[in-house]
Design a protein around this motif. Structure first.
Motif, short mmCIF file in Angstrom:
data_model
loop_
_atom_site.label_atom_id
_atom_site.label_comp_id
_atom_site.label_asym_id
_atom_site.label_seq_id
_atom_site.Cartn_x
_atom_site.Cartn_y
_atom_site.Cartn_z
N TRP A 154 0.86 -1.17 0.00
CA TRP A 154 0.00 0.00 0.00
C TRP A 154 0.90 1.23 0.00
O TRP A 154 2.09 1.14 0.27
CB TRP A 154 -0.91 0.03 1.23
N ARG B 269 -3.20 5.44 0.12
CA ARG B 269 -4.49 5.35 0.84
C ARG B 269 -5.57 6.20 0.20
O ARG B 269 -6.56 6.55 0.82
CB ARG B 269 -4.36 5.75 2.32
N MET B 270 -5.40 6.60 -1.05
CA MET B 270 -6.42 7.44 -1.69
C MET B 270 -6.62 7.09 -3.16
O MET B 270 -6.87 7.95 -3.99
CB MET B 270 -6.10 8.91 -1.51
N ALA B 271 -6.53 5.81 -3.46
CA ALA B 271 -6.89 5.29 -4.78
C ALA B 271 -6.14 5.93 -5.94
O ALA B 271 -6.71 6.14 -7.00
CB ALA B 271 -8.41 5.42 -5.00
N ILE B 272 -4.87 6.23 -5.74
CA ILE B 272 -4.13 6.80 -6.87
C ILE B 272 -2.78 6.13 -7.12
O ILE B 272 -2.26 6.17 -8.23
CB ILE B 272 -4.00 8.34 -6.72
N SER C 208 -1.25 0.49 -5.55
CA SER C 208 -0.50 -0.63 -4.97
C SER C 208 -1.30 -1.54 -4.06
O SER C 208 -0.81 -2.59 -3.69
CB SER C 208 0.75 -0.12 -4.25
N CYS D 219 -8.00 0.32 -0.34
CA CYS D 219 -8.10 1.61 0.36
C CYS D 219 -9.40 2.33 0.05
O CYS D 219 -9.75 3.30 0.71
CB CYS D 219 -6.90 2.50 0.03
S1 FES Z 1 -3.07 2.63 -1.26
FE1 FES Z 1 -2.73 3.70 -3.13
S2 FES Z 1 -4.35 2.99 -4.38
FE2 FES Z 1 -4.82 2.13 -2.45
#
Ligand code: FES
Ligand code: SF4
Lengths: 251, 132
Positions: free
Chosen positions: A57, A60-63, A66, A79
């Motif tokens: 990861w 934590r914001m879908a970008i 990973s 996430c």
């Molecule tokens: S932690 Fe980056 S897309 Fe989910």
């Protein structure tokens, strides 16, 4: 503990290459609040229950792309998937399907990286330009034609959604093909002929049987299935055009 | 020593693991009905080539209630196949730009279904007219 904190069961597919012959399931009881993602649930396990759990990861914001996992069997970014949507049932997490498991939720992505490299993911200009000649100009319409295919974050969810990739790991697959298409239709690019060799090859687009699940799971609306299927048409045209044009399309 | 030992999960029964794949298999499976129907028509052609008596035997055979039931089943399968086929059509073609805007998926699916329905009705009307 706040009063709106509840306990959810998270079942994780564990695999330790040093001790296990094959993966096995392990269930953890995780206290959670409504704002907690599946990723945070897994992080809770690592921080408080079992420090040996491995997963990827970053943002934590879908970008960053990973944190992809199979969540209740669906390829998802952990996430942006929330525990509250599964409670009170148990939520099952597993490493992305169709990829070899390195350890626990971590997959081996070497094959994917090689594919990304193989499509030459950069602009191959028609002719060299000097700095003094300035930038390549593009109209909004020219940008719009490929923009969607440039939104890929390399999360590999589409590969975990593609049974044909699962059956044949050589298949170039959805995301790499979407990126290939993105460059092929860019008005500044002239590398199409080179890239078509890959499209037409044994590893190319005709492995696809139009299941379409890749586009369904893509968190960035890239619609990789569209890129793959448009290139079936391109590949067929490439094949037949060589009979018509003196230089020939494909080799 | 290298401690890596990547585990490759088996693919057996993959299509049962996700409702989306089950739907895909049903969609692909309905194509068998198309093939079966083509075979029926082909048989009819063979009987026709053997003269009127043979042709009438084939026609009589079609009146068997089992055969009629099979026709209804085939019709249902064909309708489902048509629907799912046009549902994925927007994913298979270049964007259609109308008035500077990209045509939404449902418009492409909708037009496909409309054309299929019109063509089928026209065909039905034609054959009906010829049979009377
Ligand atoms: S932690 Fe980056 S897309 Fe989910
Ligand atoms: S195409 Fe979509 S699902 Fe596939 S890697 Fe890119 S962002 Fe992820």
């Amino acid at each position: 503990m706040s009063e709106n904190q509840r306990i959810i069961e998270i079942e994780v597919l564990r695999y330790n290459p040093e001790t296990d012959k094959e993966p096995s399931r392990q269930v953890f009881e995780v206290p959670f609040t409504d704002d907690m993602s599946v990723l945070q649930g897994v992080q809770y396990i690592k921080d408080y229950l079992d420090g040996s759990l491995s997963f990827r990861w970053s943002c934590r914001m879908a970008i960053c792309g990973s944190c992809g996992m199979m969540i209740n069997g669906e390829p998802s970014l952990s996430c942006e998937t929330f525990l509250r949507d599964y409670y009170p049932a148990r939520v099952r997490v597993e490493a992305l399907a169709h990829f070899p498991i390195e350890k626990d939720l971590v997959i081996n992505m070497e094959g994917f990286i090689e594919k990304l490299e193989s499509i030459q993911p950069y602009i191959i200009p028609k002719e060299e330009r000097t700095l003094a000649q300035g930038e390549y100009l593009q109209t909004p319409a020219q940008l719009a034609s490929y923009e969607q295919f440039s939104s890929c974050i390399n999360c590999m969810l589409c590969y975990a959604a593609c049974p044909q990739f699962g059956l044949n790991a050589e298949f170039i697959g959805p995301a790499a093909m979407a990126l290939l298409h993105r460059y092929n239709i860019d008005s500044r690019d002239a590398g199409k002929a080179e890239r078509m060799e890959l499209v037409n090859s044994e590893e190319g687009v005709f492995n696809c049987t139009a299941v379409g699940y890749c586009s369904e799971v893509c968190p960035k609306h890239v619609d990789p299935a569209n890129a793959v299927n448009q290139n079936k048409t391109n590949s067929a045209a490439d094949y037949f055009l060589r009979f018509l044009t003196p230089k020939g399309g494909a080799k | 020593m290298n401690k890596r030992r990547p585990y490759v999960r088996p693919m057996a029964g993959w299509w049962r693991k996700n409702p989306f794949f089950v739907e895909y298999m049903i969609h692909e499976g309905t194509a068998l009905f198309v093939a079966a129907y083509a075979l029926i028509l082909l048989t009819g052609l063979v009987y026709l080539s053997r003269g009127e008596a043979a042709w009438n035997v084939w026609l009589e055979g079609l009146k068997n209630p089992w055969y009629i039931a099979f026709h209804w089943l085939t019709l249902a399968a064909m309708c489902y196949h048509t629907y799912t086929w046009f549902k994925i059509m927007p994913r298979t073609m270049p964007p259609v730009i109308v008035g500077g805007k990209r045509l939404p998926d449902f418009a492409i699916t909708g037009s496909g279904l409309a054309v299929a329905a019109t063509a089928s009705l026209a065909m039905l009307g034609l054959v009906w007219g010829m049979a009377r």
